[in-house]
Design a protein around this motif. Structure first.
Motif, short mmCIF file in Angstrom:
data_model
loop_
_atom_site.label_atom_id
_atom_site.label_comp_id
_atom_site.label_asym_id
_atom_site.label_seq_id
_atom_site.Cartn_x
_atom_site.Cartn_y
_atom_site.Cartn_z
N GLN A 165 0.84 -1.19 0.00
CA GLN A 165 0.00 0.00 0.00
C GLN A 165 0.88 1.25 0.00
O GLN A 165 2.05 1.22 0.37
CB GLN A 165 -0.93 0.01 1.23
N GLY A 166 0.27 2.37 -0.40
CA GLY A 166 0.93 3.67 -0.29
C GLY A 166 2.04 3.93 -1.29
O GLY A 166 2.93 4.74 -1.03
N ASP A 199 -0.59 16.07 -1.22
CA ASP A 199 -1.97 16.39 -0.88
C ASP A 199 -2.98 15.84 -1.87
O ASP A 199 -4.19 15.98 -1.68
CB ASP A 199 -2.15 17.91 -0.77
N HIS A 200 -2.50 15.25 -2.95
CA HIS A 200 -3.40 14.76 -4.00
C HIS A 200 -3.14 13.30 -4.35
O HIS A 200 -3.46 12.84 -5.44
CB HIS A 200 -3.25 15.63 -5.26
N PRO A 202 -3.81 9.57 -4.85
CA PRO A 202 -5.09 8.89 -5.10
C PRO A 202 -5.62 8.18 -3.86
O PRO A 202 -4.86 7.51 -3.15
CB PRO A 202 -4.73 7.89 -6.21
N THR A 203 -6.90 8.34 -3.62
CA THR A 203 -7.50 7.74 -2.42
C THR A 203 -7.75 6.25 -2.61
O THR A 203 -7.76 5.49 -1.64
CB THR A 203 -8.83 8.44 -2.11
N HIS A 204 -7.93 5.82 -3.86
CA HIS A 204 -8.17 4.40 -4.12
C HIS A 204 -6.85 3.72 -4.45
O HIS A 204 -6.26 3.97 -5.50
CB HIS A 204 -9.16 4.22 -5.28
N ASP A 205 -6.36 2.89 -3.54
CA ASP A 205 -5.06 2.26 -3.72
C ASP A 205 -5.20 0.88 -4.37
O ASP A 205 -6.20 0.19 -4.15
CB ASP A 205 -4.35 2.13 -2.37
N HIS A 241 1.26 0.90 -7.66
CA HIS A 241 -0.03 1.15 -8.30
C HIS A 241 0.11 0.95 -9.80
O HIS A 241 0.96 1.58 -10.43
CB HIS A 241 -0.48 2.57 -8.00
N GLU A 295 -9.55 6.56 -12.34
CA GLU A 295 -9.70 7.68 -11.41
C GLU A 295 -8.38 8.43 -11.26
O GLU A 295 -7.30 7.83 -11.32
CB GLU A 295 -10.17 7.17 -10.05
N ASP A 296 -8.48 9.74 -11.03
CA ASP A 296 -7.30 10.58 -10.74
C ASP A 296 -6.23 10.50 -11.82
O ASP A 296 -5.03 10.54 -11.53
CB ASP A 296 -6.68 10.17 -9.37
#
Length: 355
Positions: A165-166, A199-200, A202-205, A241, A295-296
């Protein structure tokens, strides 16, 4: 047909070829005297050499000489991922033969893999290829990338190849640090991206095997058809990702064609040249991976430009030290500003469009 240029080993990259030959004779039964070593020209990371012996050809990848940035040029990781993919999947990778982690032998760790015959067409405009073949080449590249992202890392022994993750947040932090470690002046757009990207994120990992440098120049194509025969240069691979790879492959759609060496497509009539649009490639990738959408996307494109700018800045810094692996590294390094400025513009435009 485009062929990779071979040159005599650059003075800064010479090593004890006799010691290498002795070592390889103990580990590869096909190695015979004499062992002829030449250097591939065109890469900017780990120096790469063609080994010719007894009618057979192999490729050696090693770390560059001199001081290098922390955690960079990890040929050991390249060897591991190529070997795992080669043994457990149908993905096109060269056969990995031997890894030597003894720095004392030729100055740095290295590995040897099989040489794969074929074409390397670095520019996405694909001018050396027939017009009717160009779309199929891009589609083959996207299909190969999608196949890589469908591989389950745990199923081939790579569950610990990176954190699950991350990825984007870690990469932003890493390349911000690498940029600072190799900076030679001020690039305001890089500083703006270093503030904006955290700060941007992506929220969906998601997690897949991310190649990290997936582009046409790192693919060997069959000589007689639009098929990928080998994926090269796994130095930046990790668990990450998957859309970061896709965005990186699509960067030429956001860069100018007239800028020497940038390999951009802006300004080229894509339809007339038989080149698919970015949206067509994105749709193909979604079909091949079962995705409903992306997304993003602007974040991934801005991030990829930021990361590439940081990498290019490292090339420039190494060139100033005299140990970059390509003769035109000084010229290449000066492109960091253009990449960063493009990334910052896309970040701002995407943010405005999301409002």
């Amino acid at each position: 047909m485009s062929q990779v240029e071979l040159i005599d080993v650059l003075p800064a990259h010479r090593f004890d070829e006799a010691a290498l030959a002795r070592y390889l004779r103990d580990h590869l039964p096909d190695i015979q005297a004499p062992l002829v070593v030449r250097q591939f020209q065109g890469g900017q990371s780990n120096p790469t050499f063609l080994l010719e012996t007894g009618g057979r050809r192999y490729v050696l990848r090693k770390k560059p000489p001199g001081k290098i940035l922390p955690s960079a040029h990890m040929v050991e990781r390249e060897y591991r991922v190529i070997r795992a993919l080669g043994e457990h999947t149908e993905l096109p990778v060269p056969t990995a033969r031997v890894l030597c982690e003894d720095e004392g032998l030729i100055g740095t760790p290295f590995y040897v893999m099989d040489y794969v015959e074929g074409r390397v067409l670095s520019h996405p405009a694909l001018q050396p290829a027939a017009r009717e073949e160009r779309r199929a080449i891009h589609v083959a590249a996207i299909d190969t990338l999608a196949a890589l992202h469908r591989v389950d890392p745990a199923a081939i022994g790579l569950a610990d190849y990176g954190k699950s993750q991350g990825y984007v947040a870690r990469q932003v932090k890493r390349w911000s640090g690498q940029y600072e470690a190799s900076r030679t002046g001020d690039l305001p757009a890089m500083e703006a991206l270093m503030r904006w990207l955290p700060d941007h994120v992506p929220t969906h990992d998601e997690t897949a095997i991310a190649h990290g440098d997936f582009r046409l120049g790192n693919l060997i194509l069959a000589n007689d058809r639009p098929q990928v025969r080998a994926i090269l240069d796994w130095e930046l691979s990790t668990l990450g990702h998957p859309l970061s790879d896709l965005a990186y492959y699509c960067l030429p759609y956001h860069l100018p064609a007239e800028y020497e060496g940038m390999r951009g497509l802006i300004g080229i009539d894509l339809a007339a040249e038989g080149i698919p649009s970015e949206s067509e490639l994105l749709e193909r990738y979604c079909q091949q991976t079962g995705r409903a959408g992306l997304e993003d996307w602007h974040v991934f494109v801005a991030f990829s430009l930021f990361r590439l700018a940081a990498i290019v800045q490292g090339v420039y810094a190494r060139a100033l030290q005299g140990n970059a692996s390509n003769a035109d590294a000084l010229e290449v390094g000066q492109r960091a500003g253009v990449l960063a400025e493009t990334g910052w513009r896309i970040a701002q435009q995407g943010a405005e469009g999301a409002r």
